[in-house]
Design an enzyme around this catalytic site. Structure first.
Site, PDB file in Angstrom:
ATOM      1  N   ASP A   1      -1.262   4.056  10.892  1.00 23.85           N
ATOM      2  CA  ASP A   1      -0.921   2.685  10.489  1.00 23.85           C
ATOM      3  C   ASP A   1       0.608   2.609  10.389  1.00 23.85           C
ATOM      4  O   ASP A   1       1.191   2.986   9.370  1.00 23.85           O
ATOM      5  CB  ASP A   1      -1.589   2.343   9.160  1.00 23.85           C
ATOM      6  CG  ASP A   1      -1.189   0.954   8.703  1.00 23.85           C
ATOM      7  OD1 ASP A   1      -1.685   0.506   7.651  1.00 23.85           O
ATOM      8  OD2 ASP A   1      -0.373   0.307   9.386  1.00 23.85           O
TER       9      ASP A   1
ATOM     10  N   TYR B   1      -2.116   1.677   1.583  1.00 20.39           N
ATOM     11  CA  TYR B   1      -2.615   0.299   1.701  1.00 20.39           C
ATOM     12  C   TYR B   1      -2.534  -0.095   3.161  1.00 20.39           C
ATOM     13  O   TYR B   1      -1.516   0.156   3.822  1.00 20.39           O
ATOM     14  CB  TYR B   1      -1.774  -0.642   0.837  1.00 20.39           C
ATOM     15  CG  TYR B   1      -2.109  -2.116   0.985  1.00 20.39           C
ATOM     16  CD1 TYR B   1      -1.236  -2.981   1.659  1.00 20.39           C
ATOM     17  CD2 TYR B   1      -3.282  -2.649   0.453  1.00 20.39           C
ATOM     18  CE1 TYR B   1      -1.533  -4.328   1.795  1.00 20.39           C
ATOM     19  CE2 TYR B   1      -3.585  -3.999   0.587  1.00 20.39           C
ATOM     20  CZ  TYR B   1      -2.706  -4.843   1.253  1.00 20.39           C
ATOM     21  OH  TYR B   1      -3.016  -6.169   1.384  1.00 20.39           O
TER      22      TYR B   1
ATOM     23  N   LYS C   1       4.976  -6.450  10.830  1.00 22.40           N
ATOM     24  CA  LYS C   1       6.334  -6.541  10.252  1.00 22.40           C
ATOM     25  C   LYS C   1       7.432  -6.627  11.324  1.00 22.40           C
ATOM     26  O   LYS C   1       7.617  -7.662  11.950  1.00 22.40           O
ATOM     27  CB  LYS C   1       6.548  -5.369   9.288  1.00 22.40           C
ATOM     28  CG  LYS C   1       5.564  -5.428   8.085  1.00 22.40           C
ATOM     29  CD  LYS C   1       5.783  -4.316   7.098  1.00 22.40           C
ATOM     30  CE  LYS C   1       4.665  -4.224   6.097  1.00 22.40           C
ATOM     31  NZ  LYS C   1       4.758  -5.151   4.987  1.00 22.40           N
TER      32      LYS C   1
END
Ligand code: KE4
Length: 430
Positions: A241, A146, A269
């Site tokens: 990613d 994802y 994050k």
């Protein structure tokens, strides 16, 4: 003794009238684990409290950002000091280059970085940049990975192997998803097939170098090296990613841990210290295509927001200055936790396997090994749901899905770990 949930229940009823599902991100609705979600009102270190006063040991950490734990004093202080001088200017501020320097210093493959406000913006922009750089259309992603909710990434694998993607969400057009090819993770052969089928047409491959979004699943053997070799040979941009793995699995992320040099890296994050920050970066040859320098447009009102920069700088400085103690401790404490729970499952005859890289991990209700989406989806999600609910009642807050990674922070204690293992032992027994 079941937790009191009256206040969370009242808050949920109110929120549902105003916000779809009462949540601002679907996983928070706890649909996958069949119980009501507590409303959280406070976090401190490794613990969080809900609106009814129930206390939990937290293994979600806001889905990864809080590697130092909740309300880390230096991070809070940095945000307060920034806030008294104003919250946003829509103009350049010194702190943006300060955070950029920290990221670039930790990731040698990144010569320039652009800040955005979420991981989704980071990956969406990186793909646009890869298409601008290569003048190619197709994107390869992997099932179970994802990368945020940009249209071209909400794509499921087509029917045949290495066929064009199909929309993974209502509202995503086939005209968009047809340019994304979703392949099985950890399978070099299928990757080669895709490249021979779409030779010279593939702009980029985007991958979670340690997957967190099918549950934690690392690459097997030399898969990442093969990814790098093949994309190099095909002149395709390799995007790591590292929204989840950046500063998580090592200070320099998965690319430091495995020694692989991607062309572009996306971040999120941890680099925001709990405030909204995403970023994408790479060598100047590619990054100089980004406006206003080059023709690839990307913008953002709150990109580089001074409070978010301050929080990110404070968190990264602590990780940088104490990395020789923080990461080894995360490693040993995570190993103790994950293996302790697995031993409890074994003693109770519960089929459970686990995957862990540093302080990100998943217990799969599955004999294992779990190496890709096909094997991950063989997990007994009902058994996971029962385990999740028993652990929540015991004051242990796990990710509300079998297909999410859990996180340990530098604030977790030996006592937290032994309490969690004891709660798991009891949960497996019932
Ligand atoms: P955000 O847009 O949520 O900041 O980042 C998207 C993203 C990109 N890349 C990776 C590897 C990610 O894990 C994420 C977001 N992760 C999820 C948790 N698996 C966020 C939690 C949520 O969606 O509420």
């Amino acid at each position: 003794m079941p937790r009191k949930l009256d206040e969370s229940r009242r808050l949920q009823k109110r929120a549902e009238q105003l916000i779809p599902g009462g949540v601002n991100s679907p996983v928070r609705a706890f649909k996958a684990v069949g119980c009501e979600a507590p409303f959280i009102v406070r976090g401190q270190g490794s613990h969080i409290w809900d609106a009814d006063g129930n206390e939990y040991i937290d293994y979600v950490g806001s889905w990864g950002p809080l590697i130092l734990g909740h309300a880390e004093p230096s991070v809070v202080e940095a945000i307060l000091s920034a806030a008294v001088n104003g919250t946003s200017f829509g103009a350049s501020t010194p702190s943006e280059a300060d955070l950029a320097e920290l990221v670039i210093e930790a990731f040698p493959t990144v010569q320039k970085v652009r800040f955005v406000s979420s991981g989704t913006e980071a990956t969406m922009s990186a793909i646009r940049l890869a298409r601008a750089f290569t003048k190619r259309k197709y994107v390869i992603k992997f099932e179970g990975c994802y990368h945020g909710h940009a249209d071209s990434l909400l794509v499921k694998a087509g029917s045949g192997i290495a066929t064009l993607g199909i929309p993974g969400s209502a509202g995503v057009l086939e005209e968009i998803s047809q340019f994304t090819i979703a392949l099985p993770f950890n399978d070099t052969e299928v990757l080669e097939q895709a490249f021979s089928k779409y030779r010279h047409l593939i702009a980029c491959v985007i991958v979670e170098p340690v997957v967190g979004n099918m549950g934690c699943v690392p690459a097997t053997g030399d898969y990442l090296a093969s990814l790098r070799t093949i994309t190099q040979r095909e002149k395709t941009v390799l995007i790591f990613d590292e929204v989840m793995t950046g500063f998580r699995v090592a200070y320099g992320g998965a690319q430091e841990l495995y020694g692989i040099k991607p062309d572009l890296t996306t971040f999120g994050k941890i680099i925001g210290g709990g405030l909204p920050v995403g970023a994408y970066g790479g060598r100047s040859e590619i990054m100089d295509l980004v406006a206003p320098l080059g023709p690839m447009y990307q913008a953002g009102t709150l990109s580089g927001n001074p409070l978010a920069m301050a929080a990110g700088i404070a968190q990264l400085k602590i990780l940088r200055d104490k990395k020789s103690e923080i990461y080894p401790r995360l490693e040993s404490l995570s190993a103790k936790l994950v293996e302790g729970v697995a031993a409890a499952a074994k003693d109770a005859g519960v089929p459970l396997s686990f995957q862990r890289v540093g302080s990100m991990f998943t217990w799969f209700f599955n004999p294992g090994p779990v190496t890709d989406w096909a094997s991950a989806t063989k997990s007994d999600v009902a058994a996971f749901g029962r385990f999740f609910r028993k652990m929540l009642d015991a004051g242990i807050y796990l990710p509300a899905s079998q297909f999410e990674a859990a996180f340990l922070s530098a604030a977790h204690s030996e006592e937290d770990i032994s309490k969690t293992i004891d709660a798991a032992r009891a949960a497996f027994r019932k």
